[in-house]
Design an enzyme around this catalytic site. Structure first.
Site, PDB file in Angstrom:
ATOM      1  N   CYS A  57      -6.720  -3.576   4.046  1.00 49.15           N
ATOM      2  CA  CYS A  57      -6.733  -1.898   3.841  1.00 49.15           C
ATOM      3  C   CYS A  57      -7.277  -1.419   2.662  1.00 49.15           C
ATOM      4  O   CYS A  57      -8.442  -1.019   2.787  1.00 49.15           O
ATOM      5  CB  CYS A  57      -5.069  -1.459   3.840  1.00 49.15           C
ATOM      6  SG  CYS A  57      -5.063   0.398   3.749  1.00 49.15           S
ATOM      7  N   CYS A 102       0.958  -1.116  -0.071  1.00 53.11           N
ATOM      8  CA  CYS A 102      -0.030  -0.022   0.040  1.00 53.11           C
ATOM      9  C   CYS A 102       0.785   1.106  -0.070  1.00 53.11           C
ATOM     10  O   CYS A 102       2.056   1.243   0.630  1.00 53.11           O
ATOM     11  CB  CYS A 102      -0.872  -0.021   1.203  1.00 53.11           C
ATOM     12  SG  CYS A 102      -1.916   1.470   1.411  1.00 53.11           S
ATOM     13  N   HIS A 133       4.871   5.909   2.271  1.00 53.79           N
ATOM     14  CA  HIS A 133       5.033   7.390   2.684  1.00 53.79           C
ATOM     15  C   HIS A 133       5.825   7.390   4.019  1.00 53.79           C
ATOM     16  O   HIS A 133       6.585   8.373   4.307  1.00 53.79           O
ATOM     17  CB  HIS A 133       3.550   7.720   3.575  1.00 53.79           C
ATOM     18  CG  HIS A 133       2.431   8.031   2.295  1.00 53.79           C
ATOM     19  ND1 HIS A 133       2.921   8.768   1.068  1.00 53.79           N
ATOM     20  CD2 HIS A 133       1.039   7.772   2.317  1.00 53.79           C
ATOM     21  CE1 HIS A 133       1.730   8.793   0.446  1.00 53.79           C
ATOM     22  NE2 HIS A 133       0.552   8.509   1.122  1.00 53.79           N
ATOM     23  N   HIS A 165       0.546  -3.447   6.609  1.00 52.68           N
ATOM     24  CA  HIS A 165      -0.537  -3.311   7.390  1.00 52.68           C
ATOM     25  C   HIS A 165      -1.654  -3.794   6.489  1.00 52.68           C
ATOM     26  O   HIS A 165      -2.821  -3.422   6.867  1.00 52.68           O
ATOM     27  CB  HIS A 165      -0.617  -1.757   7.566  1.00 52.68           C
ATOM     28  CG  HIS A 165      -0.986  -1.124   6.324  1.00 52.68           C
ATOM     29  ND1 HIS A 165       0.039  -0.445   5.835  1.00 52.68           N
ATOM     30  CD2 HIS A 165      -2.011  -0.489   6.019  1.00 52.68           C
ATOM     31  CE1 HIS A 165      -0.463   0.170   4.655  1.00 52.68           C
ATOM     32  NE2 HIS A 165      -1.916   0.213   4.625  1.00 52.68           N
ATOM     33  N   SER A 222       0.604   3.672   1.723  1.00 52.95           N
ATOM     34  CA  SER A 222       0.962   4.491   3.195  1.00 52.95           C
ATOM     35  C   SER A 222       2.200   3.973   3.671  1.00 52.95           C
ATOM     36  O   SER A 222       2.779   4.618   4.346  1.00 52.95           O
ATOM     37  CB  SER A 222      -0.296   3.817   4.030  1.00 52.95           C
ATOM     38  OG  SER A 222      -1.582   4.314   3.471  1.00 52.95           O
TER      39      SER A 222
HETATM   40  N1  APR Z   1      -3.976  13.362 -10.549  1.00 51.17           N
HETATM   41  C1  APR Z   1      -4.515  12.080 -10.568  1.00 51.17           C
HETATM   42  N2  APR Z   1      -4.185  10.952 -10.267  1.00 51.17           N
HETATM   43  C2  APR Z   1      -2.790  11.134  -9.570  1.00 51.17           C
HETATM   44  C3  APR Z   1      -2.035  12.273  -9.388  1.00 51.17           C
HETATM   45  C4  APR Z   1      -2.629  13.442  -9.741  1.00 51.17           C
HETATM   46  N3  APR Z   1      -2.292  14.639  -9.883  1.00 51.17           N
HETATM   47  N4  APR Z   1      -0.891  11.954  -8.639  1.00 51.17           N
HETATM   48  C5  APR Z   1      -1.225  10.417  -8.637  1.00 51.17           C
HETATM   49  N5  APR Z   1      -2.064  10.040  -9.157  1.00 51.17           N
HETATM   50  C6  APR Z   1      -2.745   8.553  -9.015  1.00 51.17           C
HETATM   51  C7  APR Z   1      -1.470   7.491  -9.531  1.00 51.17           C
HETATM   52  O1  APR Z   1      -1.303   7.501 -10.938  1.00 51.17           O
HETATM   53  C8  APR Z   1      -1.767   6.406  -8.612  1.00 51.17           C
HETATM   54  O2  APR Z   1      -2.743   5.557  -9.833  1.00 51.17           O
HETATM   55  O3  APR Z   1      -2.824   8.137  -7.747  1.00 51.17           O
HETATM   56  C9  APR Z   1      -2.720   6.826  -7.678  1.00 51.17           C
HETATM   57  C10 APR Z   1      -2.323   6.535  -6.383  1.00 51.17           C
HETATM   58  O4  APR Z   1      -2.212   4.963  -6.042  1.00 51.17           O
HETATM   59  P1  APR Z   1      -1.362   4.173  -5.589  1.00 51.17           P
HETATM   60  O5  APR Z   1      -0.057   4.724  -5.554  1.00 51.17           O
HETATM   61  O6  APR Z   1      -1.830   2.651  -5.745  1.00 51.17           O
HETATM   62  O7  APR Z   1      -1.795   4.413  -3.835  1.00 51.17           O
HETATM   63  P2  APR Z   1      -2.844   3.833  -2.785  1.00 51.17           P
HETATM   64  O8  APR Z   1      -2.238   2.644  -2.209  1.00 51.17           O
HETATM   65  O9  APR Z   1      -4.090   3.232  -3.500  1.00 51.17           O
HETATM   66  O10 APR Z   1      -2.800   4.821  -1.952  1.00 51.17           O
HETATM   67  C11 APR Z   1      -3.407   5.996  -2.054  1.00 51.17           C
HETATM   68  O11 APR Z   1      -4.615   6.543  -0.071  1.00 51.17           O
HETATM   69  O12 APR Z   1      -4.446   5.191   1.628  1.00 51.17           O
HETATM   70  C12 APR Z   1      -3.926   6.246   1.231  1.00 51.17           C
HETATM   71  O13 APR Z   1      -1.506   6.395   1.781  1.00 51.17           O
HETATM   72  C13 APR Z   1      -2.443   6.098   0.804  1.00 51.17           C
HETATM   73  O14 APR Z   1      -2.138   8.353   0.218  1.00 51.17           O
HETATM   74  C14 APR Z   1      -2.364   7.376  -0.223  1.00 51.17           C
HETATM   75  C15 APR Z   1      -3.604   6.748  -1.180  1.00 51.17           C
HETATM   76 ZN    ZN Z   2      -3.296   0.985   3.422  1.00 53.08          ZN
END
Ligand code: APR
Ligand code: ZN
Ligand code: ZN
Length: 357
Positions: free
Chosen positions: A157, A38, A43, A59, A40
């Protein structure tokens, strides 16, 4: 026992041999089968967060109970469980009001992981990037034995957060128009949560075309590539000029939170699911918040009650009403965990899963 340890921020995780405590009173030991990767976790590798190092991250795990300490009543060895992260004391102000996602326990969990006598912290009291873990019995949720555990790890999650944001937090009504900004591992589950809730239009927004195609497969009806198109303008055009009823931000970025807020109609609701940087700030004109009677909501862990929601979500999957297999693009060994983070950051996967069994 092997686990992936973050010893220093902005450095790769180290696969290390750690000592795991035996389960004490109210604790259980789980042999982990899989743990989803994930954003997170990333981060905490990349940013300065309150998490204390060294720490075993992870997690989003599921596994099989191998041992229980004294006074454990909820599970027994052999039970299949999904691990619910974060404290779940059951007794604090929030837990007794049915909001375990806000649990503020009186005491922290005891240390359970060690390297040569030095304490290694468990991320969110669970630490699932490991072969085994010891957690409070309140952090495990027994599920049916016939559900594939590796797939069910995602329920811990991403799936619960995404579907929960729609069903529990925002309570989207059938026929609503919904925007999902960021269709990664969590956002794709907001998309399928919106489908489950009977949303009319489900507008997926991402900067990567492959993510938008995943979103289409999960039920998105319209796709917007934010790298090429004006998101707010397109959402208005797709919603009769009004804006959406609901917008979910699933990235954790003030600019896209503003985009979500601008994408909703008067009286609409914008929900922040993404985790922003500790010091990030949001600017919204209060006079417009009032005049347009908008709602801006935060959503932690899909407002879920894991003991209720996990088995329900697993049943929905087993009945073919939600998709989980399609979320998993790639599987990795524990020793490939840094590659799994790279693949996520590069946008190559919907969800990566670490196989631990
Ligand atoms: N506009 C649109 N989409 C974006 C942008 C943007 N400016 N920047 C990033 N993205 C997209 C990425 O291309 C990706 O598909 O956001 C998505 C993020 O997905 P993941 O990297 O798979 O992250 P994920 O595990 O889904 O978590 C997303 O939620 O739980 C929280 O901590 C986690 O902050 C994180 C968020
Ligand atoms: Zn998570
Ligand atoms: Zn509590």
């Amino acid at each position: 026992m092997k686990a992936a340890v973050l010893y220093e921020r902005r450095t790769p995780l180290v696969i290390d041999d750690l000592d795991l405590a035996s389960p004490g009173a109210g604790e259980v030991e789980v042999r982990l089968v899989a743990s989803g990767v994930c954003h997170s976790d990333l981060h905490h590798i990349q940013r300065d967060t309150p998490t204390i190092l060294p720490v075993v991250l992870g997690h989003e795990g599921a596994g099989i109970v191998t041992a229980v300490g004294p006074n454990v009543t909820r599970v027994a060895p052999g039970d299949h469980v999904i691990i619910a992260f974060g404290p779940k004391c059951g007794e604090c102000y929030y837990c007794v009001r049915g909001m375990p996602y806000l649990c503020t326990p009186a005491r922290p969990a005891r240390p359970r992981l060690f390297k040569n006598g030095q304490v290694i912290n468990q991320f969110l009291e669970v630490a699932t990037y490991a072969e085994r873990t010891v957690v409070s019995e309140k952090n495990v949720v027994k599920i049916r034995d016939d559900a594939p555990l590796a797939v069910c790890s995602l329920v811990a999650c991403g799936v619960t957060t995404g579907i929960g944001a729609v069903i529990n937090t925002a309570r989207v009504e059938p026929g609503s128009n919904v925007v999902v900004i960021g269709t990664g591992g969590v956002g794709l589950n907001v998309v399928q949560g919106a489908r489950l809730a009977g949303a009319a239009r489900i507008i997926a927004v991402d900067v990567r075309d492959n993510k938008l195609e995943f979103a289409r497969a999960m039920g998105a009806t319209h796709l917007i590539n934010a790298a090429r198109e004006d998101v707010v303008e397109r959402v208005r055009a797709l919603t009769g000029g009004y804006g959406a009823d609901y917008a979910f931000e699933v990235i954790g970025n003030p600019a896209t939170i503003n985009q979500a807020y601008e994408s909703i109609r008067k009286g609409g609701t914008a929900v922040v699911v993404g985790v922003a940087d500790e010091n990030a700030e949001l600017t919204i004109k209060p006079v417009w918040l009032m005049r347009q009677a908008k709602t801006l909501m935060g959503c932690a862990y899909g407002s879920a009650r894991p003991q209720v929601d996990f088995p329900r979500i697993v049943d929905l999957y087993m009945e073919g009403r939600i998709k989980l297999d399609e979320l998993i693009t790639r599987r990795f060994g524990l020793d490939e965990i840094n590659e799994a983070f790279r693949a996520m950051e590069a946008g190559e996967v919907a969800r990566g899963v670490i196989d631990l069994a």
